[in-house]
Design a protein around this motif. Sequence first.
Motif, PDB file in Angstrom:
ATOM      1  N   GLU A 156     -10.661 -83.161  -6.434  1.00  0.00           N
ATOM      2  CA  GLU A 156      -9.717 -83.259  -6.341  1.00  0.00           C
ATOM      3  C   GLU A 156      -8.869 -82.093  -6.796  1.00  0.00           C
ATOM      4  O   GLU A 156      -8.178 -82.316  -7.039  1.00  0.00           O
ATOM      5  CB  GLU A 156      -9.909 -84.481  -8.213  1.00  0.00           C
ATOM      6  CG  GLU A 156     -10.145 -85.656  -7.599  1.00  0.00           C
ATOM      7  CD  GLU A 156     -10.065 -87.099  -9.185  1.00  0.00           C
ATOM      8  OE1 GLU A 156      -9.723 -86.484  -9.438  1.00  0.00           O
ATOM      9  OE2 GLU A 156     -10.753 -88.034  -8.818  1.00  0.00           O
ATOM     10  N   ARG A 160      -5.334 -80.721  -5.803  1.00  0.00           N
ATOM     11  CA  ARG A 160      -3.874 -80.897  -7.099  1.00  0.00           C
ATOM     12  C   ARG A 160      -3.251 -79.065  -6.404  1.00  0.00           C
ATOM     13  O   ARG A 160      -1.850 -79.403  -6.252  1.00  0.00           O
ATOM     14  CB  ARG A 160      -4.144 -80.479  -8.193  1.00  0.00           C
ATOM     15  CG  ARG A 160      -4.535 -82.134  -8.247  1.00  0.00           C
ATOM     16  CD  ARG A 160      -5.166 -81.978  -9.676  1.00  0.00           C
ATOM     17  NE  ARG A 160      -5.695 -83.221 -10.595  1.00  0.00           N
ATOM     18  CZ  ARG A 160      -4.579 -84.888 -10.868  1.00  0.00           C
ATOM     19  NH1 ARG A 160      -4.055 -84.490 -10.563  1.00  0.00           N
ATOM     20  NH2 ARG A 160      -5.554 -86.083 -11.039  1.00  0.00           N
ATOM     21  N   ASP A 185      -4.986 -92.374  -9.645  1.00  0.00           N
ATOM     22  CA  ASP A 185      -4.084 -91.143  -9.845  1.00  0.00           C
ATOM     23  C   ASP A 185      -3.033 -90.925  -8.884  1.00  0.00           C
ATOM     24  O   ASP A 185      -3.244 -90.980  -8.044  1.00  0.00           O
ATOM     25  CB  ASP A 185      -4.614 -89.613 -10.080  1.00  0.00           C
ATOM     26  CG  ASP A 185      -3.767 -88.429 -11.094  1.00  0.00           C
ATOM     27  OD1 ASP A 185      -2.479 -88.401  -9.764  1.00  0.00           O
ATOM     28  OD2 ASP A 185      -3.981 -87.723 -11.635  1.00  0.00           O
TER      29      ASP A 185
END
Length: 342
Positions: A156, A160, A185
């Motif tokens: 993750e 990002r 998300d």
Amino acid sequence: MPRPSLARNLRSASRPVLRSTRSLPSTSFRSLSTSFPTSSTSPSSASSTQPRPPSSFTTINNSEISHFSRLSSQWWDENGEFGLLHRMNPTRIEYIRQKVAFASSSKSSASSDGAPEWTFATRHSDASREASRGTGAWLTGLRCLDVGCGGGLLSESLARLGGSVVGVDASESNIGIATTHASQDPILRKKMDEGRLEFRHSPAERLRDQGEMFDVVCAMEVLEHVDEPGEFLKCLGEMVKPGGHLIISTISRTPLSQLLTLTLAEDVLRLVTPGTHTYRKFVKPSELRRYVHSSMGGFDTWYKNEDGSDVRHDEVGETRGIVYDPIKGEGCNYMFHARKRV
């Protein structure tokens, strides 16, 4: 901490799929066979090479996978079983930034040996280049592999930061947790819909045999849990593109690591489930560096270090130790990095 609805989803996605007794074979890192078995199907993208013929070889230890499958529902509890990894994740990311962002920002002005070209005209911009290096989405344009991704902590973070990320794990329940958590998300869900973040239930060997290649290959706290660690390292190295990076985090086999990781973290403080680690499977930094030199192509395949540590003629890569205090809820390990020649 997950929201209540997410926690329910994570628990439902975490059923273990493997059951076996936890008997660990004694594996010698330095006496590995030099043969490298091959396996499965076809390339999936332009960033792949010629596939290998099918094989069933894998370095997976089923009892290890069973152990972590039973714990998979706890991946996103920052105060639970994997709290140590949550605390280590920023340190991992910073190490990756220092290695990968520098190489990426130097690409356009690099000399033939890979070092940035210095000139009188640009000498005053050194400080500003250093300050801006690794800010924003510095992994944009790079394909990243997270082997043994667990619940997706590192995957993750890499996504990002702009990377196109593939997270693989041999535990199906871990992949269920990783997929469920990321889908909550909106930003990560969009990346998943676009194929820029994906989680696969697969051994690393399958991707290697399919000819997949990556700019950054990571394996964090995995080396000490596999059978045939040398073959596992070769597999990772073969998936690194020319100019790409191999980054590993693991635990050294020292009295200090035995005290911190086994005696304190597992037996005394119970921060980690007893039996999670096996001391004889830990690998010393010098053993890892020597193995990459002797069995993974040495300096014909990998660049020498940028610092003075490359005076060692029989070792490849940089290792940097990380020691944490388990009494404060932290662990003990080291990082390894090597960059493949173009």
